[in-house]
Design an enzyme around this catalytic site. Structure first.
Site, PDB file in Angstrom:
ATOM      1  N   ASP A 107      92.763  -1.758   2.341  1.00 31.95           N
ATOM      2  CA  ASP A 107      92.259  -0.758   1.397  1.00 31.95           C
ATOM      3  C   ASP A 107      90.806  -1.101   1.076  1.00 31.95           C
ATOM      4  OD1 ASP A 107      92.056   1.180  -0.528  1.00 31.95           O
ATOM      5  OD2 ASP A 107      93.778   0.522  -1.684  1.00 31.95           O
ATOM      6  N   GLU A 160      85.876   0.966   3.075  1.00 34.52           N
ATOM      7  CA  GLU A 160      84.823   1.925   3.487  1.00 34.52           C
ATOM      8  C   GLU A 160      83.529   1.226   3.890  1.00 34.52           C
ATOM      9  OE1 GLU A 160      86.856   2.266   0.821  1.00 34.52           O
ATOM     10  OE2 GLU A 160      88.097   3.704   1.915  1.00 34.52           O
ATOM     11  N   ASP A 197      93.644   8.501  -2.882  1.00 40.64           N
ATOM     12  CA  ASP A 197      94.124   8.517  -4.258  1.00 40.64           C
ATOM     13  C   ASP A 197      94.306   9.920  -4.810  1.00 40.64           C
ATOM     14  OD1 ASP A 197      94.088   5.853  -4.017  1.00 40.64           O
ATOM     15  OD2 ASP A 197      92.101   5.629  -4.878  1.00 40.64           O
TER      16      ASP A 197
END
Ligand code: NAG
Ligand code: NAG
Ligand code: NAG
Ligand code: NAG
Ligand code: NAG
Ligand code: NAG
Ligand code: NAG
Ligand code: NAG
Length: 911
Positions: A495, A498, A593
């Site tokens: 997670d 990016e 999310d």
């Protein structure tokens, strides 16, 4: 525009899940390497002000609209040629979005200036409407100076005389076409005088020119343009003559007409499945932000699928990882605008949508075959604080008979219960193995000065592993192995990759130069490349972060999958938030999310379908929504839909009410349980679809238009979808209803549950949808195998199969089944699998074992039903033995107590 942006830090860059449960903080001291670089744990909602720059730009823009451009400048008519360009065909000459374009600015670029009648009120940015400043037909561009034949195609030289306004304009570039296969054309436009960044994903190399391509390539010499047509129909698939080509150091741009406004792909964005071509700019640059419209999100996928007249389709893939815009306009046309790398692209000519995707995946790689338990129900939340409380939830699910991912890894709880051992006690400040060892091995991303770049994630200062370096992969493996020794996890959830940063750039800021502030910055959220990530000038082994930013998630997934393979010696289970083409070979994806809202439930379908086009079929959205409080009805409907996500996970944020099925009323709980048991009963279907995805590049969750490409009514459907070619899912996506309208393309369809048939000429049908039902239909001509569900998924459980055949008018049907041990690596490649084919014709069903394996001997075939048996049979034979059967008024024949084995050939016939 919103003045405030909700920045919502989430879980962690590295969380550990075992058997579907995220283990955040086992009781006692930290079992987790809490300060792992790009690290772990939780956080609060942070409200942040949008960058001043954007606010400023907006204010300026508002003032500009109020006063109007004409009140500031005397109106001069544009040259007549400008006015002749239809609005839909105006290609934006001033895409810079923080600047309000004036006549002076526009004419300084030698472009046409015609302010549109009214500012586009509904759009936040003026560039999202008809451009006021656009290229004239004679805008200086390249011309084709030479063209030679090569082994695979042609090579030409493009030259231009005049430099444009972007610095580092390259006056001579080279264009090369490679006719790689009959359905795949590869084009590269490169700078012969210097070596520029190229994306390092392995692509197949052709060695001989395609003999009979279904595409033809032509060139426009002056101005240069590339025109690709489909041979069989003459349809123009690509025509780059429509706007000038740019090839400057940090600004590369070309445009093409599209044969229709039906265009898909171009992830990752929150949008409908079918993209809007009404001046819609999609920006790509990996970004941590809760999914919202009109911004760049977690992943980058410069690929589109486009439909043509008559139902043929083609695909286009730009192999480039730099920040870019893809601008769609109603001509219809599309502009690629990237700020680095080269122009390296592929055209795939299908001819149907499914084969376009297969051809795309031949280039980027087919998805991995998932381990069987990846397809189970995952329950997850941020805030299962202790192993004890987590275990309570597991027990409660079991007591309610709700299926879930199998538990091989109870050791997690054992390890946690036994408390911290010496090796696990929290390290004194300044001594933390992953960081110390990482420094020693030099694995972290460096800043422009060569020092370790420090940003901020959980729980504080953070260094970022540079996964573009092989050395980092070994360090990553060592970390995972050390952790696995303590907590034997089965899979990895990666997670914040990016990569996310709660700062813009680093604790030391970033240098101010043209890497950080390129001459043109695509429409990235925050208007700066470093917004909520590391500096663009950061240094990685492979290249500047500027070039490799959007590859971070892919490279972390590669390192994670290969480490996990070494550690558990089974198929690795990895899900990643950030993705790039070829990611499906290493990981699945969840859609980020999302919120507990009906709209999020609905848009998740588009997300799932898009990622199936992008080669990452193992995808799902957080069921019941991640943030915000889940309502019971929403959660029931979402669980029903989620039961048909290829990746099924309920995930909840911290401080929210629990949203696992046992948290709701008995009625809701039962409805959710039914939906999940239905999924488990369809496991053989899903597993076989994943096999075809792995082997042939097929989609798993499939848009209706893939199976009915000639039916234009299917083109925009994103409230329904198929599993494979035959199972039609019609979920409820609205509150307070007990019926749902679905579109049924022309075919004979059977209600999955009852066998009742519906013959559709291509119509919308209203279906009953009480709270405990999700509509499911089976298309004529298919045979599927279902399995009696159990509380956990276990392929070798010996749960009996039921064969369900949906007969066509002529009484035929077909289907198949792939079966193996569910977890060994490369079972297909090493022939450790069974493959069975079912056929029905003329009242005879045959089951034939085309590839045999002992795994199939454990599976009994208990019963079979046939939907659409027009007359009541007088006799049913199973392998020539008389059998008892039932026949019902709705033309359903059922034969039970078959006592057959999947591993044996058999026949069932009736007369
Ligand atoms: C390609 O586009 C140019 C410029 O718009 C146009 O003149 C030309 O006719 C187009 N070519 C084809 C084959 O459509
Ligand atoms: C876990 O702990 C946090 C912080 O103490 C608390 O806010 C949260 O409600 C707890 N989660 C659960 C599921 O109990
Ligand atoms: C674990 O949870 C149960 C039920 O909530 C509770 O009775 C028990 O005391 C807890 N054990 C620990 C070690 O907290
Ligand atoms: C589920 O599988 C287990 C293990 O094979 C078996 O013992 C049990 O009977 C099964 N339960 C049901 C409901 O079929
Ligand atoms: C089973 O069917 C397959 C496919 O028709 C055939 O090749 C094979 O010989 C059959 N095996 C037996 C044992 O009949
Ligand atoms: C498949 O193999 C099993 C033994 O592993 C055997 O019993 C069975 O007959 C074989 N099936 C076919 C169709 O050959
Ligand atoms: C036929 O239907 C009856 C009643 O539903 C059921 O009891 C019986 O088991 C069925 N027989 C077969 C062969 O499916
Ligand atoms: C349910 C929902 O809103 N889904 C969206 C979640 O975010 C992804 C992007 O990460 C979108 O593609 C989904 O449509």
């Amino acid at each position: 525009p919103p003045l405030f942006e909700q920045l919502q830090p989430k879980r962690c860059s590295l969380s550990w899940i075992s058997c579907g449960f995220q283990v955040l903080e086992p009781e006692g001291a930290s079992l987790l390497p809490r300060q792992l670089p790009c690290s772990v744990t939780t956080g609060l909602l942070v409200i942040g002000c949008l960058l001043l720059l954007l606010c400023g730009g907006w204010l300026l823009g508002t003032m500009f609209w109020l006063h109007g451009p004409s009140s500031q400048q005397p109106h001069r008519p544009p040259p007549p040629a400008c006015g002749r360009t239809p609005e839909a065909w105006r290609f934006d000459c001033y895409p810079e979005r923080t600047v309000v374009v004036t006549r002076e600015l526009c004419e300084a670029r030698n472009c046409c200036f015609i302010p549109a009648a009214a500012p586009p009120a509904s759009k936040k940015r003026h560039q999202n409407g008809i451009p006021w400043c656009f290229y004239p037909a004679d805008f200086p561009s390249y011309s084709l100076a030479s063209l030679d034949k090569t082994l695979l195609g042609q090579k030409g030289s493009l030259v231009k005389e005049v430099k444009t306004y972007y610095p580092g304009d390259i006056l001579t570039v080279e264009v090369e076409t490679r006719y790689e296969t009959d359905s795949r054309l590869h084009v590269r436009i490169t700078d012969p005088s210097s070596s520029r960044f190229e994306v390092p994903i392995p692509v197949p190399a052709a060695t001989k020119k395609a003999e009979n391509p279904d595409y033809a390539v032509e060139f426009s010499k002056q101005p240069f343009g590339l025109i690709v047509t489909r041979r069989s129909t003459g349809t123009v698939i690509l025509n780059t003559t429509v706007a000038p080509l740019f090839y400057a150091d940090q600004f590369l741009q070309f445009s093409t007409s599209l044969p229709s406004p039906f265009i898909y792909g171009l992830g990752e964005h929150r949008s409908t499945f079918l993209h809007d071509v009404q001046w819609n700019t999609l920006t790509m640059w990996a970004r941590d932000v809760p999914p919202m419209e009109e911004t760049n999100l977690y992943g980058v996928h410069p690929f589109y699928l486009s439909m043509e007249e008559g139902g043929t389709a083609h695909g286009f893939f730009l192999l480039n990882s730099n920040a870019m815009d893809v601008a769609l306009q109603p001509a219809p046309a599309l502009t690629w605008r990237t700020i680095g790398g080269i122009l390296d692209f592929y055209v795939f000519v299908g001819p149907d949508p499914g084969s376009v995707i297969q051809q795309y995946l031949e280039v980027i790689g087919n998805p991995a075959m998932p381990i069987y338990w990846a397809l189970g129900y995952h329950l997850c939340r941020w805030g299962y604080n202790t192993s004890n409380s987590t275990w309570e939830v597991v027990k409660s699910l079991r007591n309610s008979g709700i299926p879930q991912v199998a538990f091989g890894g109870l050791n997690v709880w054992n390890a946690a219960r036994h408390g911290p051992g010496p090796a696990r006690s929290r390290p004194p400040e300044g001594s933390y193995w992953p960081f110390d060892e990482g420094l020693k091995r030099g694995v972290f991303i460096k800043d422009a000065e060569g020092k370790t770049l420090i940003g901020k994630v959980w729980p504080g200062l953070t260094a970022y592993p540079d996964f573009s370096d092989e050395v980092t992969h070994e360090w990553w493996y060592d970390n995972l192995r050390r952790f696995h020794d303590k907590v034997p996890f089965d899979g990895l959830w990666i997670d914040m990759n990016e990569p996310s940063n709660f700062l813009d750039g680093s604790t030391n800021g970033c240098p101010e130069n043209s890497i950080e502030h390129p001459p043109y910055t695509p429409g990235v959220l925050g208007d700066l490349l470093r917004a909520k990530t590391v500096c663009a000038t950061a240094q990685q082994k492979l290249s500047l972060h500027y070039n490799v930013h959007s590859l971070y998630g892919l490279m972390e997934a590669q390192a994670s999958a290969s480490a996990l393979k070494r550690i558990v010696a089974k198929r690795p289970f990895v899900i990643s938030r950030s993705t790039f083409p070829s990611q499906g070979m290493y990981s699945g994806h969840w859609l980020g999310d999302n919120r507990s809202q009906w709209k999020d439930l609905y848009t998740s379908i588009a997300g799932i379908l898009t990622f199936n086009l992008l080669g990452i079929p193992l995808v799902g959205a957080d069921i019941c929504g991640f943030s915000e409080e889940p309502q019971e009805e929403l959660c029931v409907r979402w669980t029903q839909l989620g039961a048909f996500y290829p990746f099924t996970r309920n995930h909840n944020a911290i401080d929210m009410q629990p949203q696992d099925p046992t948290a709701f009323s008995p009625l809701a709980r039962t409805a959710m349980k039914q939906a999940l048991l239905l999924r488990y009963s369809l496991f053989p279907v899903l597993y076989t679809l994943f096999h075809h995805a792995h082997l042939h590049g097929h989609t798993v969750a499939r848009p209706l238009m893939f199976e009915f490409p000639k039916d234009v009514q299917t083109y925009a459907i994103d409230k329904q979808f198929l599993w494979g070619k035959s199972l039609l899912v019609t979920p409820v996506v609205d509150p307070g209803v007990d019926q749902v309208v679905g579109y049924f393309p022309e075919s004979l369809w059977y209600d999955f549950y009852t066998g009742d048939s519906v013959r559709s000429k291509g119509e919308k049908l209203q279906l009953a949808a009480p709270l405990d039902k999700i509509n499911l239909h089976l298309r004529e001509g298919s045979v599927i195998a279902t399995q009696t569900p159990n509380l956990t998924l276990w392929v070798s459980s010996g749960q009996p199969l039921h064969l369900l055949s949906a007969l066509s008018d002529d009484g035929s049907a077909g289907g198949d089944l792939f079966w193996d041990d569910g977890e060994s690596i490369d079972t297909y490649e090493s022939e450790q699998y069974a493959y069975i084919v079912f056929n029905v014709a003329q009242k005879v069903m045959t089951s034939q074992v085309l590839h045999n394996h002992t795994e199939a001997t454990f599976i009994p075939v208990a019963s079979a039903s046939f939907y659409g048996v027009k007359e009541k049979p007088s006799q049913v034979l199973v392998n020539s033995q008389d059998a008892t059967f039932n026949y019902s008024d709705n033309q359903v024949l059922t034969v039970a107590d078959l006592g057959l084995k999947l591993s044996e050939n058999f026949t069932i016939s009736w007369s």
